[in-house]
Design a protein around this motif. Sequence first.
Motif, PDB file in Angstrom:
ATOM      1  N   GLU A  17      98.408 113.385 -34.472  1.00  0.00           N
ATOM      2  CA  GLU A  17      99.281 114.480 -34.881  1.00  0.00           C
ATOM      3  C   GLU A  17     100.103 114.921 -33.675  1.00  0.00           C
ATOM      4  OE1 GLU A  17      97.492 117.689 -36.979  1.00  0.00           O
ATOM      5  OE2 GLU A  17      96.048 116.365 -37.945  1.00  0.00           O
ATOM      6  N   THR A  18     101.351 115.270 -33.922  1.00  0.00           N
ATOM      7  CA  THR A  18     102.187 115.734 -32.819  1.00  0.00           C
ATOM      8  C   THR A  18     101.755 117.125 -32.390  1.00  0.00           C
ATOM      9  OG1 THR A  18     103.810 116.621 -34.362  1.00  0.00           O
ATOM     10  CG2 THR A  18     104.177 114.384 -33.575  1.00  0.00           C
ATOM     11  N   GLN A  19     101.948 117.428 -31.131  1.00  0.00           N
ATOM     12  CA  GLN A  19     101.589 118.744 -30.625  1.00  0.00           C
ATOM     13  C   GLN A  19     102.629 119.759 -31.084  1.00  0.00           C
ATOM     14  OE1 GLN A  19     101.283 118.310 -26.423  1.00  0.00           O
ATOM     15  NE2 GLN A  19      99.291 117.344 -26.528  1.00  0.00           N
ATOM     16  N   THR A  20     102.172 120.952 -31.345  1.00  0.00           N
ATOM     17  CA  THR A  20     103.075 122.011 -31.782  1.00  0.00           C
ATOM     18  C   THR A  20     103.126 123.111 -30.736  1.00  0.00           C
ATOM     19  OG1 THR A  20     101.293 123.116 -32.948  1.00  0.00           O
ATOM     20  CG2 THR A  20     102.641 121.594 -34.222  1.00  0.00           C
ATOM     21  N   ILE A  21     104.251 123.766 -30.642  1.00  0.00           N
ATOM     22  CA  ILE A  21     104.413 124.892 -29.739  1.00  0.00           C
ATOM     23  C   ILE A  21     103.840 126.128 -30.423  1.00  0.00           C
ATOM     24  CG2 ILE A  21     106.098 126.336 -28.543  1.00  0.00           C
ATOM     25  CD1 ILE A  21     107.917 123.912 -28.394  1.00  0.00           C
ATOM     26  N   LEU A  22     103.092 126.914 -29.678  1.00  0.00           N
ATOM     27  CA  LEU A  22     102.493 128.111 -30.262  1.00  0.00           C
ATOM     28  C   LEU A  22     103.577 129.060 -30.758  1.00  0.00           C
ATOM     29  CD1 LEU A  22      99.717 128.759 -27.619  1.00  0.00           C
ATOM     30  CD2 LEU A  22      99.456 127.723 -29.859  1.00  0.00           C
ATOM     31  N   ALA A  23     103.306 129.735 -31.854  1.00  0.00           N
ATOM     32  CA  ALA A  23     104.299 130.604 -32.477  1.00  0.00           C
ATOM     33  C   ALA A  23     104.715 131.756 -31.561  1.00  0.00           C
ATOM     34  CB  ALA A  23     103.752 131.149 -33.788  1.00  0.00           C
ATOM     35  N   GLY A  24     103.827 132.249 -30.727  1.00  0.00           N
ATOM     36  CA  GLY A  24     104.138 133.385 -29.878  1.00  0.00           C
ATOM     37  C   GLY A  24     104.871 133.023 -28.594  1.00  0.00           C
ATOM     38  N   SER A  25     105.022 131.741 -28.287  1.00  0.00           N
ATOM     39  CA  SER A  25     105.670 131.350 -27.036  1.00  0.00           C
ATOM     40  C   SER A  25     107.045 130.749 -27.323  1.00  0.00           C
ATOM     41  CB  SER A  25     104.812 130.332 -26.295  1.00  0.00           C
ATOM     42  OG  SER A  25     104.709 129.147 -27.041  1.00  0.00           O
ATOM     43  N   TYR A  26     107.955 130.957 -26.397  1.00  0.00           N
ATOM     44  CA  TYR A  26     109.278 130.361 -26.519  1.00  0.00           C
ATOM     45  C   TYR A  26     109.829 130.106 -25.122  1.00  0.00           C
ATOM     46  CZ  TYR A  26     111.243 134.944 -25.466  1.00  0.00           C
ATOM     47  OH  TYR A  26     111.572 136.119 -24.864  1.00  0.00           O
ATOM     48  N   ILE A  27     110.725 129.172 -25.010  1.00  0.00           N
ATOM     49  CA  ILE A  27     111.357 128.837 -23.743  1.00  0.00           C
ATOM     50  C   ILE A  27     112.698 129.544 -23.689  1.00  0.00           C
ATOM     51  CG2 ILE A  27     112.268 126.969 -22.318  1.00  0.00           C
ATOM     52  CD1 ILE A  27     110.227 125.137 -23.738  1.00  0.00           C
ATOM     53  N   GLU A  28     112.870 130.347 -22.670  1.00  0.00           N
ATOM     54  CA  GLU A  28     114.078 131.147 -22.546  1.00  0.00           C
ATOM     55  C   GLU A  28     115.129 130.397 -21.727  1.00  0.00           C
ATOM     56  OE1 GLU A  28     115.238 135.401 -20.519  1.00  0.00           O
ATOM     57  OE2 GLU A  28     113.251 135.166 -21.387  1.00  0.00           O
ATOM     58  N   LYS A  29     116.354 130.456 -22.186  1.00  0.00           N
ATOM     59  CA  LYS A  29     117.461 129.832 -21.472  1.00  0.00           C
ATOM     60  C   LYS A  29     117.779 130.641 -20.215  1.00  0.00           C
ATOM     61  CE  LYS A  29     122.132 128.163 -22.220  1.00  0.00           C
ATOM     62  NZ  LYS A  29     123.260 128.104 -23.122  1.00  0.00           N
ATOM     63  N   ALA A  30     118.142 129.962 -19.130  1.00  0.00           N
ATOM     64  CA  ALA A  30     118.462 130.649 -17.877  1.00  0.00           C
ATOM     65  C   ALA A  30     119.679 131.545 -18.064  1.00  0.00           C
ATOM     66  CB  ALA A  30     118.727 129.622 -16.784  1.00  0.00           C
ATOM     67  N   LYS A  31     119.621 132.711 -17.424  1.00  0.00           N
ATOM     68  CA  LYS A  31     120.724 133.666 -17.516  1.00  0.00           C
ATOM     69  C   LYS A  31     121.739 133.395 -16.409  1.00  0.00           C
ATOM     70  CE  LYS A  31     117.525 137.115 -19.174  1.00  0.00           C
ATOM     71  NZ  LYS A  31     116.213 137.015 -18.584  1.00  0.00           N
ATOM     72  N   GLU A  32     122.902 133.929 -16.544  1.00  0.00           N
ATOM     73  CA  GLU A  32     123.973 133.729 -15.561  1.00  0.00           C
ATOM     74  C   GLU A  32     123.566 134.261 -14.183  1.00  0.00           C
ATOM     75  OE1 GLU A  32     127.264 132.030 -14.269  1.00  0.00           O
ATOM     76  OE2 GLU A  32     126.691 131.965 -16.372  1.00  0.00           O
ATOM     77  N   GLU A  33     122.815 135.383 -14.151  1.00  0.00           N
ATOM     78  CA  GLU A  33     122.414 135.943 -12.852  1.00  0.00           C
ATOM     79  C   GLU A  33     121.386 135.070 -12.122  1.00  0.00           C
ATOM     80  OE1 GLU A  33     120.285 138.429 -16.079  1.00  0.00           O
ATOM     81  OE2 GLU A  33     122.362 137.987 -15.650  1.00  0.00           O
ATOM     82  N   ASP A  34     120.767 134.123 -12.834  1.00  0.00           N
ATOM     83  CA  ASP A  34     119.846 133.192 -12.181  1.00  0.00           C
ATOM     84  C   ASP A  34     120.578 132.205 -11.269  1.00  0.00           C
ATOM     85  OD1 ASP A  34     117.664 134.343 -13.430  1.00  0.00           O
ATOM     86  OD2 ASP A  34     117.764 132.969 -15.138  1.00  0.00           O
ATOM     87  N   TYR A  35     121.877 132.095 -11.437  1.00  0.00           N
ATOM     88  CA  TYR A  35     122.664 131.133 -10.671  1.00  0.00           C
ATOM     89  C   TYR A  35     123.488 131.779  -9.562  1.00  0.00           C
ATOM     90  CZ  TYR A  35     121.458 127.862 -14.342  1.00  0.00           C
ATOM     91  OH  TYR A  35     120.768 127.073 -15.204  1.00  0.00           O
ATOM     92  N   ASN A  36     123.331 133.078  -9.341  1.00  0.00           N
ATOM     93  CA  ASN A  36     124.124 133.710  -8.285  1.00  0.00           C
ATOM     94  C   ASN A  36     123.601 133.301  -6.906  1.00  0.00           C
ATOM     95  OD1 ASN A  36     121.970 135.369  -7.580  1.00  0.00           O
ATOM     96  ND2 ASN A  36     122.669 137.058  -8.842  1.00  0.00           N
ATOM     97  N   GLU A  37     124.373 133.514  -5.881  1.00  0.00           N
ATOM     98  CA  GLU A  37     124.041 133.033  -4.535  1.00  0.00           C
ATOM     99  C   GLU A  37     122.758 133.669  -4.003  1.00  0.00           C
ATOM    100  OE1 GLU A  37     124.309 130.465  -1.583  1.00  0.00           O
ATOM    101  OE2 GLU A  37     125.727 130.522  -3.241  1.00  0.00           O
TER     102      GLU A  37
END
Length: 53
Positions: A17-37
Amino acid sequence: MKKKEYIKPELNVFRMETQTILAGSYIEKAKEEDYNEGSVNDYRDPSGNIWAD
């Protein structure tokens, strides 16, 4: 002449069976401020190159 001993190739297939991601967890996309100098400067070594583990 010596007879060579060969290993018979064999393939085993298992159904899994394929592994499933838990319903309570999610991967957040990086924000614009994560790329500042200021944020990126934390990952620079003394020579100015960016490193990561």
